[in-house]
Design a protein around this motif. Sequence first.
Motif, PDB file in Angstrom:
ATOM      1  N   ILE A 106      15.591  21.386  22.971  1.00 27.02           N
ATOM      2  CA  ILE A 106      16.648  21.457  21.974  1.00 27.02           C
ATOM      3  C   ILE A 106      17.988  21.580  22.674  1.00 27.02           C
ATOM      4  CG2 ILE A 106      15.144  22.427  20.210  1.00 27.02           C
ATOM      5  CD1 ILE A 106      16.430  25.175  20.807  1.00 27.02           C
ATOM      6  N   VAL A 107      19.038  21.169  21.976  1.00 25.60           N
ATOM      7  CA  VAL A 107      20.380  21.206  22.539  1.00 25.60           C
ATOM      8  C   VAL A 107      21.371  21.301  21.390  1.00 25.60           C
ATOM      9  CG1 VAL A 107      20.606  18.684  22.588  1.00 25.60           C
ATOM     10  CG2 VAL A 107      21.958  20.076  24.166  1.00 25.60           C
ATOM     11  N   ASP A 108      22.496  21.972  21.654  1.00 32.95           N
ATOM     12  CA  ASP A 108      23.528  22.107  20.626  1.00 32.95           C
ATOM     13  C   ASP A 108      24.720  21.220  20.934  1.00 32.95           C
ATOM     14  OD1 ASP A 108      24.494  23.557  22.838  1.00 32.95           O
ATOM     15  OD2 ASP A 108      25.501  25.032  21.577  1.00 32.95           O
ATOM     16  N   THR A 109      25.463  20.876  19.897  1.00 31.75           N
ATOM     17  CA  THR A 109      26.730  20.191  20.049  1.00 31.75           C
ATOM     18  C   THR A 109      27.843  21.237  20.095  1.00 31.75           C
ATOM     19  OG1 THR A 109      27.055  19.970  17.666  1.00 31.75           O
ATOM     20  CG2 THR A 109      25.850  18.205  18.780  1.00 31.75           C
ATOM     21  N   LYS A 110      29.046  20.817  20.441  1.00 32.04           N
ATOM     22  CA  LYS A 110      30.156  21.763  20.538  1.00 32.04           C
ATOM     23  C   LYS A 110      30.504  22.373  19.181  1.00 32.04           C
ATOM     24  CE  LYS A 110      33.609  21.335  23.351  1.00 32.04           C
ATOM     25  NZ  LYS A 110      34.817  20.846  24.053  1.00 32.04           N
ATOM     26  N   ASP A 111      30.214  21.670  18.093  1.00 27.73           N
ATOM     27  CA  ASP A 111      30.516  22.209  16.767  1.00 27.73           C
ATOM     28  C   ASP A 111      29.331  22.929  16.139  1.00 27.73           C
ATOM     29  OD1 ASP A 111      28.961  20.002  16.284  1.00 27.73           O
ATOM     30  OD2 ASP A 111      30.320  19.047  14.865  1.00 27.73           O
ATOM     31  N   GLY A 112      28.320  23.260  16.970  1.00 26.73           N
ATOM     32  CA  GLY A 112      27.271  24.162  16.513  1.00 26.73           C
ATOM     33  C   GLY A 112      26.073  23.529  15.856  1.00 26.73           C
ATOM     34  N   LYS A 113      25.946  22.202  15.896  1.00 18.43           N
ATOM     35  CA  LYS A 113      24.750  21.558  15.360  1.00 18.43           C
ATOM     36  C   LYS A 113      23.672  21.530  16.447  1.00 18.43           C
ATOM     37  CE  LYS A 113      27.182  17.938  14.310  1.00 18.43           C
ATOM     38  NZ  LYS A 113      27.653  16.610  13.841  1.00 18.43           N
ATOM     39  N   TRP A 114      22.421  21.570  16.013  1.00 24.21           N
ATOM     40  CA  TRP A 114      21.311  21.587  16.968  1.00 24.21           C
ATOM     41  C   TRP A 114      20.399  20.390  16.728  1.00 24.21           C
ATOM     42  CZ3 TRP A 114      20.186  25.009  20.947  1.00 24.21           C
ATOM     43  CH2 TRP A 114      21.050  26.106  21.063  1.00 24.21           C
ATOM     44  N   TYR A 115      19.829  19.910  17.844  1.00 23.55           N
ATOM     45  CA  TYR A 115      18.942  18.753  17.803  1.00 23.55           C
ATOM     46  C   TYR A 115      17.722  19.008  18.687  1.00 23.55           C
ATOM     47  CZ  TYR A 115      22.510  16.168  15.364  1.00 23.55           C
ATOM     48  OH  TYR A 115      23.405  15.758  14.416  1.00 23.55           O
ATOM     49  N   TYR A 116      16.617  18.461  18.242  1.00 25.17           N
ATOM     50  CA  TYR A 116      15.386  18.459  19.032  1.00 25.17           C
ATOM     51  C   TYR A 116      15.175  17.040  19.537  1.00 25.17           C
ATOM     52  CZ  TYR A 116      10.280  18.653  19.943  1.00 25.17           C
ATOM     53  OH  TYR A 116       9.024  18.568  20.502  1.00 25.17           O
ATOM     54  N   VAL A 117      15.033  16.891  20.851  1.00 20.65           N
ATOM     55  CA  VAL A 117      14.778  15.602  21.471  1.00 20.65           C
ATOM     56  C   VAL A 117      13.370  15.640  22.050  1.00 20.65           C
ATOM     57  CG1 VAL A 117      15.603  13.853  23.076  1.00 20.65           C
ATOM     58  CG2 VAL A 117      17.240  15.452  22.034  1.00 20.65           C
ATOM     59  N   ALA A 118      12.526  14.738  21.615  1.00 17.54           N
ATOM     60  CA  ALA A 118      11.130  14.697  22.043  1.00 17.54           C
ATOM     61  C   ALA A 118      10.799  13.287  22.510  1.00 17.54           C
ATOM     62  CB  ALA A 118      10.212  15.104  20.891  1.00 17.54           C
ATOM     63  N   PHE A 119       9.538  13.073  22.893  1.00 16.79           N
ATOM     64  CA  PHE A 119       9.142  11.704  23.233  1.00 16.79           C
ATOM     65  C   PHE A 119       7.912  11.303  22.445  1.00 16.79           C
ATOM     66  CE2 PHE A 119       6.732  13.911  26.728  1.00 16.79           C
ATOM     67  CZ  PHE A 119       5.465  13.458  26.430  1.00 16.79           C
ATOM     68  N   MET A 120       7.730   9.975  22.355  1.00 16.31           N
ATOM     69  CA  MET A 120       6.539   9.391  21.755  1.00 16.31           C
ATOM     70  C   MET A 120       5.781   8.611  22.818  1.00 16.31           C
ATOM     71  SD  MET A 120       7.858   7.753  18.175  1.00 16.31           S
ATOM     72  CE  MET A 120       8.870   6.576  19.068  1.00 16.31           C
ATOM     73  N   ASP A 121       4.471   8.748  22.837  1.00 20.27           N
ATOM     74  CA  ASP A 121       3.642   7.866  23.657  1.00 20.27           C
ATOM     75  C   ASP A 121       3.715   6.472  23.052  1.00 20.27           C
ATOM     76  OD1 ASP A 121       2.264   9.719  25.602  1.00 20.27           O
ATOM     77  OD2 ASP A 121       1.754  10.689  23.708  1.00 20.27           O
ATOM     78  N   SER A 122       4.332   5.561  23.789  1.00 19.71           N
ATOM     79  CA  SER A 122       4.623   4.228  23.245  1.00 19.71           C
ATOM     80  C   SER A 122       4.161   3.138  24.197  1.00 19.71           C
ATOM     81  CB  SER A 122       6.125   4.108  22.975  1.00 19.71           C
ATOM     82  OG  SER A 122       6.539   5.095  22.068  1.00 19.71           O
ATOM     83  N   TYR A 123       2.965   3.298  24.721  1.00 20.25           N
ATOM     84  CA  TYR A 123       2.448   2.325  25.679  1.00 20.25           C
ATOM     85  C   TYR A 123       2.206   0.986  24.992  1.00 20.25           C
ATOM     86  CZ  TYR A 123       2.006   6.391  28.598  1.00 20.25           C
ATOM     87  OH  TYR A 123       2.301   7.518  29.319  1.00 20.25           O
TER      88      TYR A 123
END
Length: 551
Positions: free
Chosen positions: A276-293
């Motif tokens: 997870i990571v936040d933006t400077k204005d306080g929003k949060w995001y989850y970045v994940a991956f997909m198995d996409s072979y």
Amino acid sequence: MRASNVACLLSLALNVPASYANPLPDPVLVDRATNFNNPVLWEDYPDLDVFRVGDVFYYSSSTFAFSPGAPVLKSYDLVNWTPVSHSVPTLNFGNKYNLNSATDRAYVKGIWASTLRHRSSNDMFYWIGCVESSKTYIWTAPNSGAKANGGEVSNWNWTAAATINKCYYDCGVLIDDDDTMYVAFGNSGIQVAQLSKDGLSEVKSQKVFTPSGNTYLEGSRMYKYNGNYYIFVTRPANAEFVLKSKSPWGPYEQKTLVDNISGPLPNAGVSHQGGIVDTKDGKWYYVAFMDSYPGGRIPVAAPITWSSDGWPSLVKDGNAWGKTYPMPVQTSKTVPPPVGTDDFTGSSLSHEWEWNHNPDNSKWKLAGGSGGLVLQTATITDDLFTARNTLTHRIIGPKSTGTFRIDVSQMKDGDRAGAALFRDIAGYIGVYKDGTSSKVVMVNNLNLDSNWSTKSKGTVAATGPTLAAGTTDIWLRVQADITPAFSGTSAQRTTTFWYSTDGSKYTQLGSALAMTNSYTFFTGYRYAAFNHATKALGGSVTVKSFTMQNI
């Protein structure tokens, strides 16, 4: 893909050739994108760790035996990404990473899930990773300039800083408010280690969480938010759990963030394992991956919200991971798109490129002047998997071409050079120099077995023209379809091979090569340029350009 769909379409509409050195010509136009589409980056960048320094987001990924290792990407909006460095310039994990022979090499070993963070107190980046479930290696980039420049790095001076004789398996580092460094890691049980003040050795460690029912966990990422400590862990390959505590040492409660969530692409795996990571204005995001072979593991992003009692929730589209979300950040800053032409100018290779193992640096160079990459033969072998200095490039999906323009005039008798589709089941189009004759060939049936030993060195499946005496340049093209075929389909994705003697008219050689959808090699397919000898060293080719384009 690294550029948003809007940015990519804009580049095509303006008919502006993209390059690895230059951004889009009018970044203001990119601001008109109010939404983004998943995946955010249709390339194989797995086991991601993501964080922000000032205005800049950074992203670290696994690379196994490819070198340099642990690529670092940057973004200004969490959607458009470009590689800017590698945390591990040389794989210092043992001699086999130099690809010495068919029985002394390191495919599928090396850099698995690792962690990267910037420490504000000393303006230093720390990369930490366990290799071969044995030792933990720490590389640092001191005096980066990021602290004083809003996150922009002026100097990536990576240094092999320390080795800990303990495996921080699938680790995630947290730099606490008081500058103490903690590392979460483990699988059958999650542990936390406290590092020394310089971050280069361990002070203490202890197990902080034991999952119920012998659940296997990995991919630890550690955070602090509103006074609580969090460890995000994955249950491979379909769930992400959140552990929460008032202390880094526990006790931790557990809740589920996602479990077998559908979307956003058909025939791909379940989105999981990331950070997870936040933006400077306080929003949060989850970045994940997909198995996409056969393309590998590609990242997707989604917003998260926080409950009043401190638990994160994923913003879904119904019950699914959304295909489209609002842009996390509106900014005029942009990064180069992934498509375009690399002419190999400048004093170093773009960070788009990685060798199949540590290269023999005495056997390659940038030509300088108008550009070009000179690849001297570095190995005498009839096995591409044992040939040093094979240079690889991730494939952009869902369908693309990778075209190498190669000067073959300096090849010697017995040399083999060309453009490959590189993985454990591989093929290529190339030039065989035998005596004074040079002919174009398409080769398939290059296979590794389940122990990553060479099972088959390949078969000449089709023969093209014999090149006229005095021929210098030939264009070799690999056309790949890496549309996900990992789940819910029996479809076989294929690659075709093409050549041109004038850079304009292309002819397919041989039949389509069936790619594997298996995950066990972990990395997705790559484009690659190679040159190796079968008789004696001394020959060379010059790769004058590489062009990658979506189709």
